[in-house]
Scaffold this active site. Sequence first.
Site, PDB file in Angstrom:
ATOM      1  N   HIS A 339       0.829  -1.205   0.000  1.00  0.00           N
ATOM      2  CA  HIS A 339       0.000   0.000   0.000  1.00  0.00           C
ATOM      3  C   HIS A 339       0.868   1.262   0.000  1.00  0.00           C
ATOM      4  O   HIS A 339       0.820   2.075   0.939  1.00  0.00           O
ATOM      5  CB  HIS A 339      -0.922   0.004   1.228  1.00  0.00           C
ATOM      6  CG  HIS A 339      -2.380   0.065   0.882  1.00  0.00           C
ATOM      7  ND1 HIS A 339      -3.037  -0.936   0.224  1.00  0.00           N
ATOM      8  CD2 HIS A 339      -3.320   1.027   1.102  1.00  0.00           C
ATOM      9  CE1 HIS A 339      -4.307  -0.632   0.066  1.00  0.00           C
ATOM     10  NE2 HIS A 339      -4.511   0.573   0.584  1.00  0.00           N
ATOM     11  N   LEU A 348      -4.510   0.605  -8.741  1.00  0.00           N
ATOM     12  CA  LEU A 348      -3.186   0.292  -9.271  1.00  0.00           C
ATOM     13  C   LEU A 348      -2.856  -1.189  -9.074  1.00  0.00           C
ATOM     14  O   LEU A 348      -2.199  -1.803  -9.922  1.00  0.00           O
ATOM     15  CB  LEU A 348      -2.133   1.164  -8.595  1.00  0.00           C
ATOM     16  CG  LEU A 348      -2.141   2.635  -9.025  1.00  0.00           C
ATOM     17  CD1 LEU A 348      -1.123   3.425  -8.222  1.00  0.00           C
ATOM     18  CD2 LEU A 348      -1.844   2.777 -10.504  1.00  0.00           C
ATOM     19  N   ARG A 350      -4.977  -3.621  -9.275  1.00  0.00           N
ATOM     20  CA  ARG A 350      -5.636  -4.352 -10.358  1.00  0.00           C
ATOM     21  C   ARG A 350      -5.027  -4.008 -11.719  1.00  0.00           C
ATOM     22  O   ARG A 350      -4.992  -4.852 -12.619  1.00  0.00           O
ATOM     23  CB  ARG A 350      -7.145  -4.081 -10.313  1.00  0.00           C
ATOM     24  CG  ARG A 350      -7.790  -4.737  -9.087  1.00  0.00           C
ATOM     25  CD  ARG A 350      -9.283  -4.513  -9.011  1.00  0.00           C
ATOM     26  NE  ARG A 350      -9.625  -3.131  -8.694  1.00  0.00           N
ATOM     27  CZ  ARG A 350      -9.641  -2.616  -7.472  1.00  0.00           C
ATOM     28  NH1 ARG A 350      -9.296  -3.357  -6.431  1.00  0.00           N
ATOM     29  NH2 ARG A 350      -9.995  -1.362  -7.265  1.00  0.00           N
TER      30      ARG A 350
END
Length: 522
Positions: A339, A348, A350
């Site tokens: 993250h 982002l 995916r």
Amino acid sequence: MGHDPQNHFSGPVTVFHDRRLPEEALPAGYAALIDAYRLAVPVPLRLAAIGQRHKIYEAEGWRIFTPRHTPHADLAGHLTFALRYEGLDLCVLKTLFRATGPEPVADIVRAAPTGSFARRVWFLYEWLMQARLDLPDAASGAYALIVDPEQQWAAGGVTSTRHRVKNNLPGTPAFCPMIFRTPTLEAFVTRNLAGEARALVAGVPADLLARTAAFLLLKDSRSSFEIEGEDPPQDRIQRWGQVIAEAGRRPVDRAELERLQRIVIGDARFVHLGLRTEGGFVGEHDRTTGAPIPDHISARHEDLSGLVDGLTAFDRMVAPALDPVLAAALLAFGFVYIHPFEDGNGRLHRFLIHHVLAERGFNPPGVVFPVSAVILDRIEEYRRTLESYSQRMLPLVRWRPTDRNNVEVLNDTADFYRYFDATPHAEFLFSCVARTIDVDLPAETAFLKAYDTFKARVLNIADMPDRLLDLLFRFLRQNGGTLSKRAREREFAGLTDREAAEIEAIFTETNPVAASAAAQIR
């Protein structure tokens, strides 16, 4: 290293770290090492123990071995057992090496300098710790594979003459999640989904395929926003769809990820762009106090530069040696656990799936598999997949709330994001990709074929513009193949009863499944 584990390997137990065993059994391998050395690590999804019966079986997250498999109750015995029967858990191994220090590992090698397990442990210590043991180079012994390819997915293999091993780890010390071989993954890889997809579109006319691809692309873009609970305007959905369409054309490095984040966010007035400069978490805030209630705690911001460099090095150096879907799972889920940004991480994450599949030529040219749409359909399974690791990691992250109702991580957690078991993530992603090939791609192609046939036949009855034809088709689809009284009296008042009946018959003939399903709902 104040805790001396010698003679502290536990006896038979019925519960281990709040996890019940199917029978009273002796923890072995990683379980024994975690317990004896008090390792603060995410406990592996499957553990091993020595039972009382003379058969090996699996139950309740345990693999129970027979008494003849009992290892020596020391570091060397349980390490050898783990490598032989349980594969590699790099997070456990690195934490263990920190606890033991170098000398006990060097002693294992000195005791069996030609042994394959000793040389594998030796290599793993130096690779993970980035430190050299006080040992001369190995002089003999057949070259051994670091990863047992019958247990876990491995990369190509680079020879280390010092240890007389072949390093086939699917990553670098900066980022190396592992995937176990399972019947599910073996079946997916054997299917050759990429070949199936190419065969599926081979007979589709170019113009129809282009329209199919455009719809699937828009569907994926819209779904990716919906997963995040957003309902952006159509132009923003289309812009992100165009970005997805270009996935795989540029290398993924830090600058590219930051460029993509700017596109994802759009209005960045209230969002910090680039790598986070403070903590981050996924979860809720207490309604009264605003205090954080994390479901997942992101990597420390101090570690982000190194972790992102590890991700991008993996994409550049290692991913090409792995099955494309497995590589996509490792990269994309690694990214979402880290993250690295304040906002935009989910989309982002995916995008990175599309990036790897496109870069490797997995999907047919010009076609984007609507993976996000499948994830949206399976959102609870997606959450369970993410939680398969984050829930085991969360109790090990020490944190405190900040005055901005964020989190500040107090311990070293970087290895939790570098090394994790990505088997559930790979199985989930493969199932999503298979669904797009088995269902979405053929369904959309069939839909457009049916629509084109319907449109051509209706135009032989009544000449009307495309806008009205689209509306007519939608009304019939929504109403099980019949025009409602309202539609007949308003938008299509110009049709005679005979023409309306004939159009309804055309729809039922060209869209039997849609007509039948809608009729059943009515």
